[in-house]
Design a protein around this motif. Structure first.
Motif, short mmCIF file in Angstrom:
data_model
loop_
_atom_site.label_atom_id
_atom_site.label_comp_id
_atom_site.label_asym_id
_atom_site.label_seq_id
_atom_site.Cartn_x
_atom_site.Cartn_y
_atom_site.Cartn_z
N GLN A 330 0.83 -1.20 0.00
CA GLN A 330 0.00 0.00 0.00
C GLN A 330 0.87 1.26 0.00
O GLN A 330 0.62 2.21 -0.75
CB GLN A 330 -0.92 0.00 1.22
CG GLN A 330 -1.78 1.25 1.34
CD GLN A 330 -2.71 1.20 2.55
OE1 GLN A 330 -3.13 0.13 2.96
NE2 GLN A 330 -3.01 2.36 3.11
N ALA A 331 1.90 1.27 0.84
CA ALA A 331 2.80 2.43 0.89
C ALA A 331 3.52 2.63 -0.43
O ALA A 331 3.66 3.76 -0.92
CB ALA A 331 3.80 2.27 2.03
N CYS A 332 3.97 1.55 -1.03
CA CYS A 332 4.67 1.62 -2.31
C CYS A 332 3.77 2.24 -3.39
O CYS A 332 4.18 3.15 -4.12
CB CYS A 332 5.12 0.23 -2.72
SG CYS A 332 5.87 0.12 -4.37
N LEU A 333 2.53 1.76 -3.47
CA LEU A 333 1.61 2.28 -4.48
C LEU A 333 1.25 3.73 -4.21
O LEU A 333 1.08 4.53 -5.14
CB LEU A 333 0.34 1.41 -4.52
CG LEU A 333 0.57 -0.04 -4.99
CD1 LEU A 333 -0.72 -0.84 -4.88
CD2 LEU A 333 1.09 -0.06 -6.42
N TYR A 334 1.12 4.09 -2.93
CA TYR A 334 0.81 5.48 -2.59
C TYR A 334 1.93 6.41 -3.07
O TYR A 334 1.69 7.46 -3.68
CB TYR A 334 0.62 5.62 -1.08
CG TYR A 334 0.01 6.96 -0.68
CD1 TYR A 334 -1.34 7.08 -0.41
CD2 TYR A 334 0.81 8.11 -0.60
CE1 TYR A 334 -1.90 8.30 -0.06
CE2 TYR A 334 0.26 9.33 -0.27
CZ TYR A 334 -1.10 9.42 0.00
OH TYR A 334 -1.65 10.64 0.33
N LEU A 335 3.17 6.00 -2.81
CA LEU A 335 4.31 6.84 -3.21
C LEU A 335 4.39 6.97 -4.73
O LEU A 335 4.66 8.06 -5.26
CB LEU A 335 5.61 6.24 -2.68
CG LEU A 335 5.76 6.13 -1.16
CD1 LEU A 335 7.14 5.56 -0.81
CD2 LEU A 335 5.56 7.47 -0.47
N ALA A 336 4.17 5.86 -5.42
CA ALA A 336 4.30 5.89 -6.87
C ALA A 336 3.25 6.79 -7.51
O ALA A 336 3.50 7.42 -8.55
CB ALA A 336 4.19 4.48 -7.44
N THR A 337 2.07 6.87 -6.90
CA THR A 337 0.97 7.64 -7.50
C THR A 337 0.84 9.04 -6.90
O THR A 337 -0.05 9.79 -7.31
CB THR A 337 -0.35 6.88 -7.32
OG1 THR A 337 -0.56 6.60 -5.93
CG2 THR A 337 -0.33 5.56 -8.08
N ALA A 338 1.69 9.41 -5.97
CA ALA A 338 1.62 10.73 -5.34
C ALA A 338 2.31 11.77 -6.22
O ALA A 338 3.20 11.45 -7.01
CB ALA A 338 2.29 10.70 -3.97
N PRO A 339 1.90 13.05 -6.12
CA PRO A 339 2.64 14.12 -6.81
C PRO A 339 4.05 14.20 -6.26
O PRO A 339 4.29 13.94 -5.09
CB PRO A 339 1.83 15.38 -6.47
CG PRO A 339 1.07 15.04 -5.23
CD PRO A 339 0.78 13.58 -5.31
N LYS A 340 5.00 14.55 -7.12
CA LYS A 340 6.41 14.52 -6.74
C LYS A 340 6.98 15.92 -6.57
O LYS A 340 6.65 16.84 -7.31
CB LYS A 340 7.23 13.77 -7.80
CG LYS A 340 6.74 12.36 -8.13
CD LYS A 340 6.73 11.46 -6.93
CE LYS A 340 6.43 10.01 -7.27
NZ LYS A 340 5.06 9.81 -7.78
N SER A 341 7.83 16.06 -5.57
CA SER A 341 8.57 17.30 -5.35
C SER A 341 9.82 16.99 -4.54
O SER A 341 9.73 16.30 -3.52
CB SER A 341 7.73 18.33 -4.61
OG SER A 341 8.53 19.43 -4.20
N ASN A 342 10.96 17.47 -4.99
CA ASN A 342 12.17 17.34 -4.19
C ASN A 342 12.55 18.67 -3.55
O ASN A 342 13.70 18.91 -3.19
CB ASN A 342 13.33 16.81 -5.02
CG ASN A 342 13.81 17.79 -6.08
OD1 ASN A 342 13.11 18.76 -6.39
ND2 ASN A 342 15.00 17.56 -6.63
N ALA A 343 11.55 19.56 -3.41
CA ALA A 343 11.82 20.89 -2.86
C ALA A 343 12.34 20.82 -1.43
O ALA A 343 13.25 21.57 -1.05
CB ALA A 343 10.56 21.75 -2.92
N ALA A 344 11.79 19.93 -0.62
CA ALA A 344 12.25 19.81 0.77
C ALA A 344 13.69 19.29 0.81
O ALA A 344 14.52 19.76 1.59
CB ALA A 344 11.33 18.88 1.56
#
Length: 441
Positions: A330-344
């Protein structure tokens, strides 16, 4: 009863046959230490100290099983110092007093003392401060060992008087050398196939002590045919990652997982994660990588990403395998489908660089607390604006050192929740501009 940390060198020839394999293989001189040549070699910091015949106090920071204790013992031998080891796990103030008294006795005989403190981060701040006068006077040369980041766990005063030596996790070549030495001393090879030996090395994750403990179990058995990876895993009660003939394994697979997540491909990410778990990778290792990804590659674009990963870790620890592994999925799929930002992630690197470049500058006086009359008299807290008292709950005050102009370290992206953050930052910028220039639009 013998002391837990005796002062005698652990020479292979003087050890009983029942001694652990790791003790039998302890190096007798610095040149025999494996995997830390960047420190112990002729051009390394420790090698240069030994060549000069004079040690400075140091902190040995590195993962378990990388040779910290051996290096400390051999340092004392190399420069002819009295070796006094203690462990922060088992020692208190009384033990420290005895160690310093022993050092004074040795000093009267003309011999200096190397005080080795294992797990030094376990001493509290007051106990760490207790080392300072004895280190400064030269009564002892302190060598501390820690697996934790010294910047967070040790007093600044103690760090300023010590050199931090970073030990590397042992690579496959170093671990293979350890196994070869073990086979030499045991006078017969490990009863495993070449593939199983590779899997054994990979499972150690850079920990030489762990590797030798596993090897000792294998040396204790007598079988007709060498064990393959599956049979060895069954014997050791530890699942071994499977490596094909191209030696694609641990690091290649975690790289594939990380980049699939970053590329928002849930199908590929799930495949690579399955490859790791089916091969025997530790689920908690995968979870640690997912937690890291949540902050590095998603951050505030979706603040729930980190929450999902930590919840998956809790669920896995609660349920165990195999039931808990669906939470990892579940965590893996959540991360893959989440919007991405490396700003932090970028903000962290920028902030760390600015902090290093600007040193120990004082905060502006207006945001300093003034608990004493003297501090008030010299301007601490003068002009502080309590934000909740302003109409907008925002004072627009300056929070930067006088010598550093306000700097934009965090730059959110136009994706996910960070869109809202941009709106908030722009709103506060407008308020700040109006407070600075009431005529501004």
């Amino acid at each position: 009863m013998s002391d837990l940390f005796h002062d005698e060198p652990a020479q292979t020839g003087t050890l009983p046959k029942t001694a652990p394999l790791a003790d039998k293989l302890r190096p007798a001189q610095l040149s025999e230490v494996i995997g830390q040549e960047h420190l112990t070699g002729p051009e390394g910091a420790i090698g240069r100290m030994v060549a000069a015949g004079k040690l400075s106090s140091m902190i040995l920071w590195g993962p378990p099983g990388t040779g910290k204790t051996s290096i400390a013992r051999l340092l004392a031998d190399a420069v002819n110092m009295h070796y006094k080891p203690i462990s922060a796990v088992f020692s208190g103030v009384a033990d420290l007093k005895k160690a310093f008294a022993e050092a004074e006795t040795m000093a009267r005989t003309g011999k200096q003392t190397l005080l080795f403190v294992d797990e030094i981060h376990r001493f509290n701040r007051a106990q760490q401060d207790g080392f300072l006068p004895f280190v400064e006077s030269g009564l002892v040369t302190l060598v501390g060992a820690t697996t934790e980041n010294p910047s967070f766990e040790l007093n600044a005063a103690l760090l300023s008087r010590s050199q931090v030596m970073v030990l590397h996790r042992l690579d496959d070549a170093a671990l293979a050398t350890l196994l070869a030495r073990a086979e030499d001393i045991m006078e017969h090879p490990l009863p495993v196939t070449a593939d199983a030996k590779s899997a054994l090395i990979s499972s150690a994750d850079g920990d030489g002590r762990f590797l030798l403990n596993q090897a000792e179990t294998l040396f204790s058995i007598r079988i007709e045919n060498p064990l393959d990876p599956a049979a060895m895993a069954a014997l050791l009660q530890r699942r071994m990652p499977v490596y094909d003939k191209d030696r694609e394994g641990h690091y290649n697979l975690i790289s594939a997982l990380h980049k699939s997540l970053r590329g928002s491909d849930p199908q590929a990410a799930l495949y690579w994660m399955a490859r790791m778990l089916v091969a025997g990778e530790e689920p908690l290792y995968v979870l640690r990588r997912l937690v890291r990804f949540a902050s590095e590659d998603i951050g505030l674009a979706d603040p729930q990403a980190l929450v999902q990963c930590l919840a998956a870790k809790d669920a896995y620890e609660f349920l165990g395998s195999p039931e808990g592994e669906v939470a990892i999925v579940q965590a893996c799929l959540y991360l893959a489908t989440a919007p991405k930002s490396n700003a932090a992630y970028k903000a962290q690197k920028s902030a760390w660089k600015l902090a290093r470049d600007t040193g120990s500058l004082m905060p502006p006086a207006n945001i300093l607390n003034a608990p004493t009359k003297l501090m008030k008299d010299i301007g601490y807290g003068a002009g502080y604006a309590y934000d909740h008292d302003s109409a907008d709950g925002f004072s627009g005050a300056n929070y930067w050192p006088d010598q550093v102009p306000p700097t934009q370290l965090y730059q959110p992206v136009e994706r996910g929740f960070e869109r809202k953050i941009i709106e908030r930052l722009q709103y506060w910028d407008r308020l700040r501009a109006r407070k600075t220039d009431p005529d501004a639009a």
